[in-house]
Design an enzyme around this catalytic site. Structure first.
Site, short mmCIF file in Angstrom:
data_model
loop_
_atom_site.label_atom_id
_atom_site.label_comp_id
_atom_site.label_asym_id
_atom_site.label_seq_id
_atom_site.Cartn_x
_atom_site.Cartn_y
_atom_site.Cartn_z
N ASP A 65 0.83 -1.20 0.00
CA ASP A 65 0.00 0.00 0.00
C ASP A 65 0.87 1.25 0.00
O ASP A 65 2.01 1.24 0.48
CB ASP A 65 -0.89 0.03 1.25
CG ASP A 65 -1.95 -1.06 1.24
OD1 ASP A 65 -2.23 -1.62 0.16
OD2 ASP A 65 -2.49 -1.35 2.32
N ARG A 66 0.33 2.32 -0.51
CA ARG A 66 1.05 3.59 -0.61
C ARG A 66 1.70 3.99 0.72
O ARG A 66 2.86 4.41 0.77
CB ARG A 66 0.10 4.71 -1.06
CG ARG A 66 0.76 6.07 -1.19
CD ARG A 66 -0.24 7.17 -1.43
NE ARG A 66 -0.95 7.53 -0.19
CZ ARG A 66 -1.80 8.55 -0.10
NH1 ARG A 66 -2.07 9.29 -1.17
NH2 ARG A 66 -2.41 8.81 1.04
#
Length: 218
Positions: A65-66
């Site tokens: 995830d970012r």
């Protein structure tokens, strides 16, 4: 439940290389940087695009995830990508994460077995769904209590989107700084406190056992 829309302001600076050979490139992804491009030109800057400047042949094997930092494997050959993909699929890649979560977890260890599915009305959020969710299992160990929070070691057996984030929330201990699954004071942190610390796997071409680790930055 809807998470806030946070502006995309990815960090600058070089990407630390943890391991490189003729077939693999393993790096330490900074938090705040997308693994792959998002929709729209404003989300074009991402880890794989930056790596492609020096390694045009770079190929994706998995994602983080970012807002998660830590270790990521990329392939430099089609053979390595194909074999790594198969190992992820049959769960032969062992992953370990470090997280700081809200509240003091009482137990020393446990397993969360809750099926997950996308929350279509609030994409990209996921939620627990016992009828239609996909099997999702996370083993966890408590490391230490820290000022009303808990440092945790998380070992996912499956690789569902947002799995660790939803599983921690389901325990009543959301990950600190999580823009989607934490709320109130638990969200008021400078970053999401989730880090991919270690991967153990067989090299996709040579078969050598690889144990690669990136120290937790928080």
């Amino acid at each position: 439940m809807t998470g806030p829309s946070t502006p995309y302001d990815p960090p600058t600076g070089p990407i630390p290389v943890i391991h490189r050979d003729d077939h693999l490139l393993v790096v330490d992804k900074p938090e705040g940087l997308l693994s792959v491009p998002g929709r729209g030109e404003h989300l074009a800057d991402c880890l794989i695009a930056r790596l492609a400047v020096d390694w045009p042949e770079v190929l994706l094997c998995h994602r983080l995830d970012r807002d998660t930092s830590g270790i990521m494997i990329f392939a430099l050959t089609k053979e390595a990508q194909r074999n790594m993909g198969r190992m992820f699929e049959v769960k032969r890649v062992k992953k370990r994460y470090i997280a700081r979560v809200w509240g003091e977890v009482a137990e020393t260890s446990g397993t969360i077995d809750l099926p997950l599915i996308v929350d279509w009305e609030n994409r990209p959020l996921q939620h627990v769904n016992h009828e239609r969710g996909k099997p999702s299992v996370t083993d966890w160990q408590r490391v230490a209590h820290e000022d009303g929070t808990t440092r945790m070691r998380l070992m996912p057996r499956t690789g569902r989107s947002h799995q660790l984030r939803v599983h921690m929330q389901s325990m009543g201990h959301p990950i600190l700084g999580d823009p989607f699954y934490a709320s109130g004071a638990a969200q008021d942190f400078p970053r999401m406190m989730l880090h991919a610390e270690r991967l153990k796997f067989e090299h996709p071409v040579t078969g050598t056992v690889m144990r690669l680790e990136v120290p937790c930055p928080f």
